[in-house]
Scaffold this motif. Structure first.
Motif, mmCIF file in Angstrom:
data_model
loop_
_atom_site.group_PDB
_atom_site.id
_atom_site.type_symbol
_atom_site.label_atom_id
_atom_site.label_comp_id
_atom_site.label_asym_id
_atom_site.label_seq_id
_atom_site.Cartn_x
_atom_site.Cartn_y
_atom_site.Cartn_z
ATOM 1 N N TYR A 87 39.003 43.778 19.974
ATOM 2 C CA TYR A 87 38.967 44.232 20.741
ATOM 3 C C TYR A 87 38.382 45.650 20.601
ATOM 4 C CZ TYR A 87 41.967 41.718 23.862
ATOM 5 O OH TYR A 87 42.562 41.123 25.464
ATOM 6 N N LEU A 88 37.418 46.209 20.523
ATOM 7 C CA LEU A 88 36.580 47.486 20.299
ATOM 8 C C LEU A 88 37.334 48.729 20.085
ATOM 9 C CD1 LEU A 88 33.252 46.085 20.647
ATOM 10 C CD2 LEU A 88 34.283 46.389 18.391
ATOM 11 N N CYS A 89 37.920 49.781 19.884
ATOM 12 C CA CYS A 89 38.487 50.852 19.737
ATOM 13 C C CYS A 89 37.062 51.339 19.375
ATOM 14 C CB CYS A 89 39.437 51.040 18.419
ATOM 15 S SG CYS A 89 39.936 52.825 18.186
ATOM 16 N N ALA A 90 36.761 52.373 20.154
ATOM 17 C CA ALA A 90 35.777 53.554 20.029
ATOM 18 C C ALA A 90 36.209 55.481 20.120
ATOM 19 C CB ALA A 90 34.408 53.198 21.348
ATOM 20 N N VAL A 91 35.407 56.138 19.578
ATOM 21 C CA VAL A 91 36.292 57.349 19.486
ATOM 22 C C VAL A 91 34.724 58.453 20.014
ATOM 23 C CG1 VAL A 91 37.098 59.139 18.394
ATOM 24 C CG2 VAL A 91 37.702 56.748 18.201
ATOM 25 N N ILE A 92 34.760 59.749 21.078
ATOM 26 C CA ILE A 92 33.604 60.170 20.953
ATOM 27 C C ILE A 92 34.415 61.389 19.734
ATOM 28 C CG2 ILE A 92 33.239 61.877 22.283
ATOM 29 C CD1 ILE A 92 33.078 60.622 24.823
ATOM 30 N N VAL A 93 33.497 61.581 18.797
ATOM 31 C CA VAL A 93 33.374 62.429 17.975
ATOM 32 C C VAL A 93 33.180 64.085 18.461
ATOM 33 C CG1 VAL A 93 33.066 60.730 15.939
ATOM 34 C CG2 VAL A 93 30.921 62.218 16.805
ATOM 35 N N THR A 94 33.463 64.685 17.574
ATOM 36 C CA THR A 94 33.248 66.401 18.432
ATOM 37 C C THR A 94 32.166 66.662 17.852
ATOM 38 O OG1 THR A 94 35.706 66.780 17.332
ATOM 39 C CG2 THR A 94 34.494 68.128 17.144
ATOM 40 N N GLY A 95 31.575 67.883 18.743
ATOM 41 C CA GLY A 95 30.485 68.303 19.062
ATOM 42 C C GLY A 95 28.930 67.120 18.946
ATOM 43 N N ALA A 96 29.062 65.975 19.448
ATOM 44 C CA ALA A 96 28.977 64.882 19.789
ATOM 45 C C ALA A 96 29.074 64.406 21.326
ATOM 46 C CB ALA A 96 28.215 63.678 18.674
ATOM 47 N N THR A 97 28.402 65.125 21.638
ATOM 48 C CA THR A 97 28.954 64.717 24.070
ATOM 49 C C THR A 97 28.567 63.078 24.013
ATOM 50 O OG1 THR A 97 28.803 66.935 24.320
ATOM 51 C CG2 THR A 97 28.921 65.601 25.733
ATOM 52 N N ASN A 98 29.305 62.465 24.331
ATOM 53 C CA ASN A 98 29.017 61.728 25.269
ATOM 54 C C ASN A 98 28.299 60.133 23.421
ATOM 55 O OD1 ASN A 98 29.470 61.861 26.841
ATOM 56 N ND2 ASN A 98 27.717 62.416 27.281
ATOM 57 N N LEU A 100 29.807 57.442 21.268
ATOM 58 C CA LEU A 100 30.856 56.606 20.776
ATOM 59 C C LEU A 100 30.198 56.204 18.731
ATOM 60 C CD1 LEU A 100 31.468 54.281 23.800
ATOM 61 C CD2 LEU A 100 33.319 56.075 23.102
ATOM 62 N N ILE A 101 31.498 56.327 18.801
ATOM 63 C CA ILE A 101 31.696 55.490 16.784
ATOM 64 C C ILE A 101 32.494 54.561 17.686
ATOM 65 C CG2 ILE A 101 31.729 55.819 14.772
ATOM 66 C CD1 ILE A 101 29.883 57.309 16.087
ATOM 67 N N PHE A 102 32.218 53.149 17.272
ATOM 68 C CA PHE A 102 32.655 52.074 17.395
ATOM 69 C C PHE A 102 33.602 51.958 15.833
ATOM 70 C CE2 PHE A 102 32.236 50.734 21.399
ATOM 71 C CZ PHE A 102 31.461 50.999 22.466
ATOM 72 N N GLN B 105 31.502 54.455 28.855
ATOM 73 C CA GLN B 105 30.027 53.784 28.933
ATOM 74 C C GLN B 105 30.356 51.943 29.326
ATOM 75 O OE1 GLN B 105 28.007 54.205 25.388
ATOM 76 N NE2 GLN B 105 28.402 56.449 24.933
ATOM 77 N N TYR B 106 28.879 51.411 30.021
ATOM 78 C CA TYR B 106 29.354 50.445 30.737
ATOM 79 C C TYR B 106 28.201 49.588 30.045
ATOM 80 C CZ TYR B 106 32.258 52.323 33.619
ATOM 81 O OH TYR B 106 33.194 52.698 34.357
ATOM 82 N N PHE B 107 28.226 48.106 29.804
ATOM 83 C CA PHE B 107 27.508 47.262 28.863
ATOM 84 C C PHE B 107 26.526 46.386 29.455
ATOM 85 C CE2 PHE B 107 27.420 48.622 24.267
ATOM 86 C CZ PHE B 107 28.842 49.637 24.373
ATOM 87 N N GLY B 108 25.789 46.568 29.075
ATOM 88 C CA GLY B 108 24.472 45.153 29.743
ATOM 89 C C GLY B 108 25.059 43.923 28.492
ATOM 90 N N PRO B 109 24.415 43.048 28.957
ATOM 91 C CA PRO B 109 24.845 41.448 28.182
ATOM 92 C C PRO B 109 24.237 41.231 27.066
ATOM 93 C CG PRO B 109 23.434 40.804 30.110
ATOM 94 C CD PRO B 109 23.612 42.578 30.712
ATOM 95 N N GLY B 110 23.599 42.131 27.260
ATOM 96 C CA GLY B 110 22.632 42.300 25.654
ATOM 97 C C GLY B 110 21.719 41.449 25.668
#
Lengths: 112, 116
Positions: A87-98, A100-102, B105-110
């Motif tokens: 399970y991966l947690c991801a965050v959109i950081v401030t000032g960087a629209t869209n 994602l940092i995982f 965001q939606y990911f492809g299979p890679g």
């Protein structure tokens, strides 16, 4: 300090139990938080996102966000062996629209 | 609705050879992303396109990596020459490109790349 931190696990829970997955982030201005599930050898699959403090429920999944503590969690009720994944947690950081940092992900193992 | 399509799914090459990956995003998604994922790590952004414009390529190793999205739809990521350390999974993702912070965001299979 990593921007998004997760315990790599494995987190082992018995079938039917509640699995609790945790994530902390360093950027206090972060706005959006995402949980992805990734089965071994597969690509990340979105479970849910949250951007308001409190709880957000979707079926057996509940995301919890506490911006004051910079903490987001995912609860999985009635865990099933099919929930076993990273399970991966991801965050959109401030000032960087869209952008994602995982985190590195937490491996969940649900024992039958 | 078809998801993000990537090809090839697997690629094995020798070091110093070139390699290219192709991605077709979800229809209507204006934003396209290329990520690199190493074993045991989360995906790391290489480049982000809004339509045909690369708006964030700060993490792309430009000495050997290049990408293009000529008509604002399909995209190609190229490595030339490949190095042993490039062995990883290369993920493509797409999103509607909504303003604000709720874009999903939606990911492809890679593509799993192995460099020998």
């Amino acid at each position: 300090q990593k921007e998004v931190e997760q315990n790599s696990g494995p987190l082992s829970v018995p079938e039917g139990a509640i699995a609790s997955l945790n994530c902390t982030y360093s950027d206090r201005g972060s706005q959006s938080f995402f949980w992805y599930r990734q089965y071994s050898g597969k690509s990340p699959e979105l479970i849910m996102f949250i951007y308001s403090n409190g709880d957000k429920e979707d079926g057996r999944f509940t995301a919890q966000l506490n911006k004051a503590s910079q903490y987001v969690s995912l609860l999985i009720r009635d865990s099933q062996p099919s929930d076993s994944a990273t399970y991966l947690c991801a965050v959109i950081v401030t000032g960087a629209t869209n952008k994602l940092i995982f985190g590195t992900g937490t491996l969940l193992a649900v024992q039958p | 609705e078809a998801g993000v399509v990537q090809s090839p799914r697997y690629k094995i090459i020798e070091k110093k050879q070139p390699v290219a990956f192709w991605c077709n995003p979800i229809s209507g998604h204006n934003t396209l992303y290329w990520y690199l994922q190493n074993l045991g790590q989360g995906p790391e952004l290489l480049i982000r396109y809004e339509n045909e414009e690369a708006v964030d390529d700060s993490q792309l190793p430009k000495d050997r990596f290049s990408a293009e999205r000529l008509k604002g739809v399909d995209s190609t990521l190229k490595i030339q020459p490949a190095e042993l350390g490039d062995s990883a999974v290369y993920l493509c993702a797409s999103s509607l490109g909504l303003a604000g912070f709720t874009d999903t965001q939606y990911f492809g299979p890679g593509t799993r790349l192995t460099v020998l």
